[in-house]
Design a protein around this motif. Structure first.
Motif, PDB file in Angstrom:
ATOM      1  N   PRO A 144      -5.676 -44.298  97.074  1.00 20.51           N
ATOM      2  CA  PRO A 144      -6.277 -44.454  95.978  1.00 20.51           C
ATOM      3  C   PRO A 144      -6.161 -45.655  95.298  1.00 20.51           C
ATOM      4  O   PRO A 144      -5.024 -46.044  95.212  1.00 20.51           O
ATOM      5  CB  PRO A 144      -6.319 -43.349  95.234  1.00 20.51           C
ATOM      6  N   SER A 145      -7.151 -46.117  94.381  1.00 21.70           N
ATOM      7  CA  SER A 145      -6.904 -47.555  93.556  1.00 21.70           C
ATOM      8  C   SER A 145      -5.638 -47.331  92.726  1.00 21.70           C
ATOM      9  O   SER A 145      -5.012 -48.316  92.522  1.00 21.70           O
ATOM     10  CB  SER A 145      -8.028 -47.935  93.036  1.00 21.70           C
ATOM     11  N   ASP A 146      -5.629 -46.065  92.098  1.00 20.79           N
ATOM     12  CA  ASP A 146      -4.553 -46.003  90.980  1.00 20.79           C
ATOM     13  C   ASP A 146      -3.207 -46.242  91.708  1.00 20.79           C
ATOM     14  O   ASP A 146      -2.338 -46.567  90.994  1.00 20.79           O
ATOM     15  CB  ASP A 146      -4.614 -44.641  90.337  1.00 20.79           C
ATOM     16  N   ASP A 147      -3.026 -45.789  92.905  1.00 16.34           N
ATOM     17  CA  ASP A 147      -1.738 -45.675  93.552  1.00 16.34           C
ATOM     18  C   ASP A 147      -1.222 -47.310  94.048  1.00 16.34           C
ATOM     19  O   ASP A 147      -0.364 -47.461  93.830  1.00 16.34           O
ATOM     20  CB  ASP A 147      -1.832 -44.708  94.972  1.00 16.34           C
ATOM     21  N   LEU A 148      -2.412 -47.853  94.491  1.00 16.43           N
ATOM     22  CA  LEU A 148      -2.146 -49.366  94.908  1.00 16.43           C
ATOM     23  C   LEU A 148      -1.813 -49.927  93.641  1.00 16.43           C
ATOM     24  O   LEU A 148      -0.856 -50.748  93.483  1.00 16.43           O
ATOM     25  CB  LEU A 148      -3.401 -49.947  95.364  1.00 16.43           C
ATOM     26  N   PHE A 149      -2.539 -49.773  92.378  1.00 20.31           N
ATOM     27  CA  PHE A 149      -2.282 -50.508  91.106  1.00 20.31           C
ATOM     28  C   PHE A 149      -0.666 -50.224  90.871  1.00 20.31           C
ATOM     29  O   PHE A 149       0.000 -51.087  90.258  1.00 20.31           O
ATOM     30  CB  PHE A 149      -2.863 -49.918  89.970  1.00 20.31           C
ATOM     31  N   ASP A 150      -0.451 -48.865  90.777  1.00 16.40           N
ATOM     32  CA  ASP A 150       1.045 -48.350  90.517  1.00 16.40           C
ATOM     33  C   ASP A 150       2.144 -49.154  91.334  1.00 16.40           C
ATOM     34  O   ASP A 150       3.167 -49.602  90.891  1.00 16.40           O
ATOM     35  CB  ASP A 150       1.418 -46.881  90.556  1.00 16.40           C
TER      36      ASP A 150
ATOM     37  N   PRO B   9      10.110 -56.584  88.133  1.00 19.77           N
ATOM     38  CA  PRO B   9      11.254 -57.301  87.785  1.00 19.77           C
ATOM     39  C   PRO B   9      10.963 -58.787  87.196  1.00 19.77           C
ATOM     40  O   PRO B   9      11.812 -59.590  86.824  1.00 19.77           O
ATOM     41  CB  PRO B   9      11.829 -57.516  89.320  1.00 19.77           C
ATOM     42  N   ARG B  10       9.525 -59.240  87.396  1.00 15.66           N
ATOM     43  CA  ARG B  10       9.052 -60.560  86.739  1.00 15.66           C
ATOM     44  C   ARG B  10       8.637 -60.330  85.494  1.00 15.66           C
ATOM     45  O   ARG B  10       7.970 -61.348  85.005  1.00 15.66           O
ATOM     46  CB  ARG B  10       8.185 -61.029  87.761  1.00 15.66           C
ATOM     47  N   GLY B  11       8.629 -59.172  84.796  1.00 13.74           N
ATOM     48  CA  GLY B  11       8.387 -59.163  83.480  1.00 13.74           C
ATOM     49  C   GLY B  11       7.010 -58.520  83.226  1.00 13.74           C
ATOM     50  O   GLY B  11       6.464 -58.299  82.349  1.00 13.74           O
ATOM     51  N   ALA B  12       6.336 -58.019  84.497  1.00 14.46           N
ATOM     52  CA  ALA B  12       4.852 -57.264  84.317  1.00 14.46           C
ATOM     53  C   ALA B  12       5.074 -56.044  83.779  1.00 14.46           C
ATOM     54  O   ALA B  12       6.215 -55.083  84.248  1.00 14.46           O
ATOM     55  CB  ALA B  12       4.210 -57.500  85.547  1.00 14.46           C
ATOM     56  N   HIS B  13       4.192 -55.363  83.175  1.00 15.87           N
ATOM     57  CA  HIS B  13       4.242 -53.913  82.866  1.00 15.87           C
ATOM     58  C   HIS B  13       2.766 -53.344  82.812  1.00 15.87           C
ATOM     59  O   HIS B  13       1.775 -54.305  82.579  1.00 15.87           O
ATOM     60  CB  HIS B  13       4.928 -53.594  81.519  1.00 15.87           C
ATOM     61  N   ALA B  14       2.385 -52.051  82.957  1.00 14.98           N
ATOM     62  CA  ALA B  14       1.254 -51.552  82.922  1.00 14.98           C
ATOM     63  C   ALA B  14       1.014 -51.407  81.290  1.00 14.98           C
ATOM     64  O   ALA B  14       1.863 -51.163  80.630  1.00 14.98           O
ATOM     65  CB  ALA B  14       1.221 -50.296  83.664  1.00 14.98           C
ATOM     66  N   GLY B  15      -0.341 -51.532  81.198  1.00  9.68           N
ATOM     67  CA  GLY B  15      -0.764 -51.352  79.988  1.00  9.68           C
ATOM     68  C   GLY B  15      -2.339 -51.236  79.785  1.00  9.68           C
ATOM     69  O   GLY B  15      -2.990 -50.568  80.899  1.00  9.68           O
ATOM     70  N   ALA B  16      -2.846 -51.338  78.755  1.00  3.85           N
ATOM     71  CA  ALA B  16      -4.430 -51.073  78.863  1.00  3.85           C
ATOM     72  C   ALA B  16      -5.416 -52.481  78.330  1.00  3.85           C
ATOM     73  O   ALA B  16      -4.638 -53.311  77.469  1.00  3.85           O
ATOM     74  CB  ALA B  16      -4.914 -50.028  77.952  1.00  3.85           C
TER      75      ALA B  16
ATOM     76  N   PHE C  22      -9.482 -52.894  77.260  1.00  4.86           N
ATOM     77  CA  PHE C  22     -10.838 -52.369  77.144  1.00  4.86           C
ATOM     78  C   PHE C  22     -10.836 -51.008  77.736  1.00  4.86           C
ATOM     79  O   PHE C  22     -11.836 -50.663  78.417  1.00  4.86           O
ATOM     80  CB  PHE C  22     -11.887 -53.385  78.080  1.00  4.86           C
ATOM     81  N   GLY C  23      -9.695 -50.113  77.513  1.00  2.00           N
ATOM     82  CA  GLY C  23      -9.510 -48.857  77.801  1.00  2.00           C
ATOM     83  C   GLY C  23      -9.342 -48.585  79.372  1.00  2.00           C
ATOM     84  O   GLY C  23      -9.138 -47.564  79.773  1.00  2.00           O
ATOM     85  N   LYS C  24      -9.125 -49.792  79.966  1.00  2.00           N
ATOM     86  CA  LYS C  24      -8.867 -49.732  81.502  1.00  2.00           C
ATOM     87  C   LYS C  24      -7.411 -49.976  81.687  1.00  2.00           C
ATOM     88  O   LYS C  24      -6.686 -50.557  80.861  1.00  2.00           O
ATOM     89  CB  LYS C  24      -9.553 -50.648  82.236  1.00  2.00           C
ATOM     90  N   ARG C  25      -6.855 -49.583  82.830  1.00  2.00           N
ATOM     91  CA  ARG C  25      -5.494 -49.716  82.964  1.00  2.00           C
ATOM     92  C   ARG C  25      -5.302 -51.533  83.582  1.00  2.00           C
ATOM     93  O   ARG C  25      -6.317 -51.726  84.142  1.00  2.00           O
ATOM     94  CB  ARG C  25      -5.050 -48.985  84.414  1.00  2.00           C
ATOM     95  N   ALA C  26      -4.376 -52.202  82.933  1.00  2.00           N
ATOM     96  CA  ALA C  26      -4.132 -53.187  83.176  1.00  2.00           C
ATOM     97  C   ALA C  26      -2.606 -53.817  83.303  1.00  2.00           C
ATOM     98  O   ALA C  26      -1.806 -52.922  83.113  1.00  2.00           O
ATOM     99  CB  ALA C  26      -4.543 -54.048  81.945  1.00  2.00           C
ATOM    100  N   LEU C  27      -2.606 -54.854  84.320  1.00  2.00           N
ATOM    101  CA  LEU C  27      -1.271 -55.403  84.044  1.00  2.00           C
ATOM    102  C   LEU C  27      -1.006 -56.414  82.896  1.00  2.00           C
ATOM    103  O   LEU C  27      -1.694 -57.435  83.020  1.00  2.00           O
ATOM    104  CB  LEU C  27      -0.958 -55.972  85.624  1.00  2.00           C
ATOM    105  N   LYS C  28       0.253 -56.587  82.253  1.00  2.00           N
ATOM    106  CA  LYS C  28       0.503 -57.562  81.497  1.00  2.00           C
ATOM    107  C   LYS C  28       1.690 -58.026  81.662  1.00  2.00           C
ATOM    108  O   LYS C  28       2.758 -57.531  82.241  1.00  2.00           O
ATOM    109  CB  LYS C  28       0.184 -56.785  80.176  1.00  2.00           C
ATOM    110  N   ALA C  29       1.786 -59.476  80.968  1.00  2.00           N
ATOM    111  CA  ALA C  29       3.275 -59.967  80.939  1.00  2.00           C
ATOM    112  C   ALA C  29       3.003 -61.022  79.793  1.00  2.00           C
ATOM    113  O   ALA C  29       2.016 -61.552  79.692  1.00  2.00           O
ATOM    114  CB  ALA C  29       3.525 -60.748  82.116  1.00  2.00           C
ATOM    115  N   HIS C  30       4.121 -61.524  79.064  1.00  2.00           N
ATOM    116  CA  HIS C  30       4.081 -62.437  78.209  1.00  2.00           C
ATOM    117  C   HIS C  30       3.122 -62.214  77.137  1.00  2.00           C
ATOM    118  O   HIS C  30       2.401 -63.143  76.775  1.00  2.00           O
ATOM    119  CB  HIS C  30       3.892 -63.752  78.614  1.00  2.00           C
ATOM    120  N   GLY C  31       2.841 -60.941  76.955  1.00  2.00           N
ATOM    121  CA  GLY C  31       1.604 -60.658  75.903  1.00  2.00           C
ATOM    122  C   GLY C  31       0.237 -60.622  75.994  1.00  2.00           C
ATOM    123  O   GLY C  31      -0.651 -60.763  75.732  1.00  2.00           O
TER     124      GLY C  31
END
Length: 104
Positions: A2-8, A16-23, A25-34
């Motif tokens: 499933p897409s959610d598992d691939l995203f995870d 390890p490169r500073g990325a983290h899960a967030g949101a 527009f109400g959708k799951r997103a990957l963020k780094a450096h704000g």
């Protein structure tokens, strides 16, 4: 898978490169450096690749790929490409590319 598992998996691999899960527009997103660099919408994972870059053109050439339109109101983000789950094997590559572009 499933897409959610691939995203995870991608989130874990890039942590390890500073990325983290967030949101975004109400959708799951990957963020780094704000800043967001990937966003999951149903079975599409969109990546901020920068309009006019080789990576953007390459991603947009994949069958089913399109400019990311999170609102669904025909106002796509020109720097973002949404890639369908049919090309999930390419998602990690584009996630890394999008993350790398945040540093520039």
């Amino acid at each position: 898978m499933p897409s959610d598992d691939l995203f995870d998996e991608i989130a874990t691999d890039l942590a390890p490169r500073g990325a983290h899960a967030g949101a975004m527009f109400g959708k799951r997103a990957l963020k780094a450096h704000g800043k967001a660099f990937a966003c999951l919408q149903a079975d599409l994972l969109a990546f901020r690749l920068g309009g006019g870059t080789p990576a953007h053109a390459e991603a947009l050439a994949l069958p089913g790929a399109e400019l990311f339109d999170p609102s669904g109101k025909h106002r796509p983000f020109k720097d973002w490409v949404a890639i369908p789950v049919a090309h999930a094997h390419a998602w990690p590559h584009y996630a890394e590319t999008a993350l790398d572009s945040l540093a520039n």
